[in-house]
Design an enzyme around this catalytic site. Structure first.
Site, mmCIF file in Angstrom:
data_model
loop_
_atom_site.group_PDB
_atom_site.id
_atom_site.type_symbol
_atom_site.label_atom_id
_atom_site.label_comp_id
_atom_site.label_asym_id
_atom_site.label_seq_id
_atom_site.Cartn_x
_atom_site.Cartn_y
_atom_site.Cartn_z
ATOM 1 N N SER A 196 -4.310 -9.184 4.481
ATOM 2 C CA SER A 196 -5.185 -9.976 5.333
ATOM 3 C C SER A 196 -6.385 -9.140 5.769
ATOM 4 O O SER A 196 -7.107 -8.615 4.930
ATOM 5 C CB SER A 196 -4.389 -10.522 6.525
ATOM 6 O OG SER A 196 -5.117 -11.501 7.224
ATOM 7 N N ASP A 350 -3.069 -20.546 0.575
ATOM 8 C CA ASP A 350 -3.798 -19.707 1.516
ATOM 9 C C ASP A 350 -5.267 -20.116 1.499
ATOM 10 O O ASP A 350 -5.881 -20.199 0.428
ATOM 11 C CB ASP A 350 -3.644 -18.235 1.125
ATOM 12 C CG ASP A 350 -4.369 -17.286 2.054
ATOM 13 O OD1 ASP A 350 -4.876 -17.732 3.101
ATOM 14 O OD2 ASP A 350 -4.417 -16.089 1.735
ATOM 15 N N HIS A 380 -0.582 -17.667 3.778
ATOM 16 C CA HIS A 380 -1.138 -16.509 4.464
ATOM 17 C C HIS A 380 -0.119 -15.890 5.424
ATOM 18 O O HIS A 380 0.538 -16.582 6.182
ATOM 19 C CB HIS A 380 -2.397 -16.895 5.242
ATOM 20 C CG HIS A 380 -3.255 -15.722 5.580
ATOM 21 N ND1 HIS A 380 -4.089 -15.128 4.667
ATOM 22 C CD2 HIS A 380 -3.375 -14.987 6.723
ATOM 23 C CE1 HIS A 380 -4.702 -14.104 5.221
ATOM 24 N NE2 HIS A 380 -4.281 -13.991 6.472
#
Length: 410
Positions: A196, A350, A380
């Site tokens: 991320s 995602d 995610h």
């Protein structure tokens, strides 16, 4: 005594009612706002996790409104409550690398030679997450890949706004590269990576290291569902997964603006693309184009959206997000060509999926060796659920297995 009992009973009742209302709100918010595709495996498990997150953020907001605690501090506290036991085959030590807090994980078993090193940057939008919250992930990588792993506890926003985060990651990495032999590490076998926001920081650090001729070249970078551009928020994955837990498109913009300490009201203009100057549209459009995304990723629904007219006042407020030190996709060709072998991990569900696909193509077009793993049922932040008991997702294990396989075969 009877009065005290009545008071306690009343207080307990109020707490129970309050908790019931919070849970009801979490369920309502989830069902009314989120959209989990029918083809996604384990939707009930994901909804359960998402509702817990809604509860956490709602409680944090209530505490902030009451003046008791800032929401972000409350979230950090809750995320750090899980304290897994360190694997007995590893040792760990908390240190500071050039002033940056780190935790160094080292296998206890003897090694025939110097080990590889792995510098890991955690996710959390640059505002949450910690060394402790990623203990499971980092110790697993260190143990299974027989590597010395450095988990970096970079400073967080809003207390320390951009660019403190990637600069801390850069400083810790340089220190480790300069002192690798003290930890039994081969300086030519150092990998950096993260998930991320940590994946974004890793991509920036790798690009910054290109200019450091005094340091050995990175062996590789591992970029797990990172964000690499802030030009177009209407790419296929941003549309298809706009309401997919746990990261909505609107939250990408909201958290991004919070990270930069900007007014959240700018979200609307960013979504339309009004923050992008015409010269940048011409220069970067070839790299951000949906034409660079394979057709199979557009079949689940996609409508091309043209960027809205440019607004100078909006650009001036958010100019940093289009610089290569945040939108790493926009680095020059000479820098991209000098990057090390790369593992890119993307997730089908995602919102940031297409950022990974675009960065993958950018690297490949410039001759960088890329290995790509796409988690067909990933979403995610799923990596953090590889060891969550009944809440573990198969895709989290697949991602971690691919990271380990990539590292072990370098």
């Amino acid at each position: 005594m009877g009065l005290l009992y009545a008071i306690l009973l009343g207080a307990g009742g109020m707490i129970a009612i309050g908790f019931f209302l919070l849970v009801s709100w979490a369920i309502y918010y989830d069902l009314s706002r989120s959209n989990i595709p029918a083809r996604f495996d384990h939707p009930l498990k994901l909804r359960f996790i998402y509702r817990i997150l809604i509860l956490m953020f709602t409680m944090g907001k209530l505490l902030e409104v009451l003046g008791l605690c800032r929401q972000v501090v409350f979230i950090r506290f809750l995320l750090d409550l899980w304290r897994p036991a360190l694997d007995p085959s590893l040792s760990s030590k908390d240190l500071h690398f050039d002033g940056v807090p780190v935790r160094v994980y080292q296998p206890k078993s003897p090694s025939a030679g110097r080990r590889r090193g792995f510098v890991f940057f955690h996710g959390g939008a640059g505002m949450v997450g910690s060394i402790l919250a990623y203990e499971d992930v980092c110790s697993k990588i260190a143990k299974e890949s027989d590597s010395v792993l450095v988990s970096v506890g970079y400073r967080l926003s809003p207390e320390h706004p951009y660019p403190a985060q990637w600069k801390d990651c850069f400083a810790a990495t340089v220190h480790f590269m300069q002192n690798a032999e003290l930890y039994g590490v081969d300086p030519s076998q150092i990998i950096i990576g993260g998930d991320s926001a940590g994946g974004n920081f890793a991509s920036i650090v790798a690009q910054q290291l290109v200019e450091r001729s005094d340091l050995p070249k990175l062996r590789a970078q591992v970029l797990i569902y990172g964000g690499f551009q802030c030009m177009d928020f209407n790419l296929p994955s941003y549309q298809q997964n706009s309401r997919m837990p746990i990261l909505f498109r609107e939250k990408v913009l909201h958290f991004g603006l919070q990270y930069f300490l900007k007014d959240s009201s700018l979200s609307y203009d960013l979504l339309k693309g009004s923050h992008v100057p015409d010269e940048m549209r011409l220069k970067y459009g070839k790299w951000v184009s949906p034409e660079n995304i394979p057709e199979k990723f557009k079949r689940q629904g996609y409508e091309r959206v043209t960027l809205a007219p440019y607004k100078l006042d909006v650009y001036k407020q958010v100019a940093e997000i289009l610089q290569p030190t945040f939108s790493s996709l926009f680095a020059g060709d000479a820098v991209i060509r000098a990057l090390p072998e790369t593992l890119i991990v993307s997730c089908e569900y995602d919102v940031l999926r297409d950022d990974s696909l675009l960065y993958k193509k950018r690297l490949e077009d410039n001759g960088v060796k890329v290995r790509w793993f796409h988690a067909e049922n990933g979403f995610h932040a799923v990596l953090n659920l590889f060891n969550a008991g009944f809440l573990t997702f198969p895709s989290s294990i697949e991602i971690l297995d691919n990271v380990l396989d990539f590292v072990k075969h370098l």
